[in-house]
Design an enzyme around this catalytic site. Structure first.
Site, PDB file in Angstrom:
ATOM      1  N   GLU A 130      26.629  33.621  17.794  1.00 17.37           N
ATOM      2  CA  GLU A 130      25.924  34.908  17.765  1.00 17.37           C
ATOM      3  C   GLU A 130      24.795  34.918  16.738  1.00 17.37           C
ATOM      4  OE1 GLU A 130      28.849  38.370  18.306  1.00 17.37           O
ATOM      5  OE2 GLU A 130      30.137  36.722  17.704  1.00 17.37           O
ATOM      6  N   ASN A 135      35.690  45.607  16.135  1.00 15.41           N
ATOM      7  CA  ASN A 135      34.560  44.847  15.597  1.00 15.41           C
ATOM      8  C   ASN A 135      34.274  45.336  14.185  1.00 15.41           C
ATOM      9  OD1 ASN A 135      33.414  43.499  18.279  1.00 15.41           O
ATOM     10  ND2 ASN A 135      33.965  45.610  18.741  1.00 15.41           N
ATOM     11  N   ARG A 179      33.922  49.321  14.958  1.00 13.15           N
ATOM     12  CA  ARG A 179      33.792  49.854  16.306  1.00 13.15           C
ATOM     13  C   ARG A 179      34.910  49.283  17.157  1.00 13.15           C
ATOM     14  NH1 ARG A 179      29.943  47.023  18.852  1.00 13.15           N
ATOM     15  NH2 ARG A 179      31.454  46.442  20.454  1.00 13.15           N
ATOM     16  N   ASP A 234      36.745  48.937  21.044  1.00 11.60           N
ATOM     17  CA  ASP A 234      36.425  48.959  22.468  1.00 11.60           C
ATOM     18  C   ASP A 234      37.665  49.317  23.285  1.00 11.60           C
ATOM     19  OD1 ASP A 234      33.878  48.122  21.766  1.00 11.60           O
ATOM     20  OD2 ASP A 234      34.388  46.002  21.978  1.00 11.60           O
ATOM     21  N   GLY A 282      27.248  45.336  16.021  1.00  9.98           N
ATOM     22  CA  GLY A 282      25.844  44.984  16.182  1.00  9.98           C
ATOM     23  C   GLY A 282      24.913  46.114  15.769  1.00  9.98           C
ATOM     24  N   GLU A 296      39.845  45.572  21.376  1.00  8.71           N
ATOM     25  CA  GLU A 296      39.607  44.875  20.111  1.00  8.71           C
ATOM     26  C   GLU A 296      38.826  45.763  19.158  1.00  8.71           C
ATOM     27  OE1 GLU A 296      35.948  42.107  20.268  1.00  8.71           O
ATOM     28  OE2 GLU A 296      36.854  41.915  22.253  1.00  8.71           O
ATOM     29  N   TYR A 308      22.985  42.668  25.510  1.00 10.74           N
ATOM     30  CA  TYR A 308      21.754  42.543  24.747  1.00 10.74           C
ATOM     31  C   TYR A 308      20.472  42.572  25.573  1.00 10.74           C
ATOM     32  CZ  TYR A 308      25.158  41.360  21.216  1.00 10.74           C
ATOM     33  OH  TYR A 308      26.228  41.407  20.358  1.00 10.74           O
ATOM     34  N   SER A 353      30.823  39.025  21.058  1.00 12.75           N
ATOM     35  CA  SER A 353      29.747  39.326  22.006  1.00 12.75           C
ATOM     36  C   SER A 353      30.101  38.949  23.440  1.00 12.75           C
ATOM     37  CB  SER A 353      28.445  38.615  21.595  1.00 12.75           C
ATOM     38  OG  SER A 353      27.864  39.245  20.486  1.00 12.75           O
TER      39      SER A 353
END
Length: 348
Positions: free
Chosen positions: A13, A305, A288, A290, A309, A303, A249, A183
């Site tokens: 990443e 984070n 964050r 998900d 990002g 999961e 992205y 990602s």
């Protein structure tokens, strides 16, 4: 404030990290801070006379970091240590380091632990919670203990595993993904045995441990948790396929709705699970999480984070915008709560 925005690194990443770091550095300079962009792996061979100048070309610094990409493999093979020239020294001169890193050797607690030993304040949670959240197999166990619903799954080791999902009480369709990837790189949705075997082979090419879990065919959401407050939920609906690396992205590849079109009851429930999930992994500062949700309202946390990002299309900035926090103010807020965690004073 004198701030180092640390980006780049050696993970898959790296490119995303450079984009995040560039945007963060620009935003902090808009706020009047003396922020500089530094590649954690390549560092700076020669230090400038003024380390945190009033005038600074962020784009030029970013292009210089990008230009190192072609030498990454060679330098990794030749050098034993991870930190680039003068990186620790530069970070020690900063009042805080904004970690714009993603993936291995950035989001997995190793840098956080090193900075703790060097006494360097940084954004985000500490080394232990970073490591736990990075390992999807371990974090899944913590979710189960704390009552955060998560898809049924198993961690497989490359050296010893069965190619029959039934041996683990699992049935197709399934999701196969690297245990510590990010990602959505190396994530596969499989519907039959042939696809399953191909996916295992591909996922194991990323790392030696792989997660296999039940496929939740529903709507996808993400929830930011900042200073123990759940931000508005964002729904992610890819135009094609699922929310993989490209869809994350590439601008225009997904329809992102924030706040998500959910009932008050479902919104509150998901936000409560997000806060509980962050607590289960002992994440401090911000993160964050998900989620997937079935048509009947059952939801599953996939999961967490720990360094979300911060690119133009990233989710946490969109969630912050929904409650009136613009991008530069969000960057500043993340620094503020991180300095509070380190017991450091700040000048705003």
């Amino acid at each position: 404030m004198n701030i180092v925005v640390l980006a780049g690194g050696t993970s898959s990443e790296r490119d995303v990290s450079i984009v995040s770091g560039t945007n963060v550095c620009k935003a902090l300079r808009e706020k009047g801070h003396y922020a500089i962009l530094v590649d954690v792996f390549f560092g700076m061979e020669q230090l400038p006379e003024i380390l945190f100048p009033k005038a600074y070309d962020v784009e030029r610094a970013a292009e210089d970091i990008k230009s190192r990409n072609e030498n990454l493999k060679q330098v990794r093979a030749e050098r034993r240590k991870f930190f680039g020239p003068n990186v620790i020294e530069i970070c020690q001169e900063a009042e805080v380091v904004f970690l714009a890193l993603h993936g291995a050797n950035g989001e997995d607690g190793k840098i956080q632990a090193a900075f703790d030993l060097f006494g360097i304040p940084y954004t985000g949670t500490g080394y232990l919670s970073s490591a736990i959240a990075m390992d999807k197999g371990v974090s899944k166990k913590f979710f189960e203990i704390y009552g955060v619903p998560t898809p049924k799954g198993i961690t497989l080791d490359k050296k010893n595993y069965s190619g029959n999902p039934a041996d683990y009480g699992l049935e197709l369709p399934l999701v196969v993904k690297p245990c510590c990837g990010g990602s959505s790189l190396g994530v596969y949705i499989v519907n039959d045995q042939a696809e399953y075997e191909d996916a295992l082979k591909a996922a194991f090419s990323y790392e030696s441990e792989v997660i296999v879990e039940e496929y939740i065919n529903g709507r996808e959401f993400s929830v930011g948790v900042v200073d123990e407050e759940a931000y508005p939920i964002i729904e992610i609906a890819p135009i094609e396929g699922f929310y993989d690396y490209t869809n994350k992205y590439k601008p225009g590849s997904t329809v992102e709705t924030c706040p998500a079109d959910l009932s008050t009851e479902l919104s509150q429930k998901m936000q409560e699970y997000a806060i509980l999930g962050a607590r289960a992994l002992n994440i401090e500062g911000y993160c964050r999480l998900d989620f997937m949700m079935l048509e009947d309202g059952r939801m599953y946390c996939l999961e967490a984070n720990t360094l979300p990002g911060m690119t133009p299309t990233s989710l946490l900035p969109q969630e912050a915008q929904a409650i009136g926090i613009d991008y530069p103010s969000l960057c500043e807020k993340l620094i503020q709560i991180s300095l509070d965690r380190h017991g450091k004073t700040h000048s705003w």
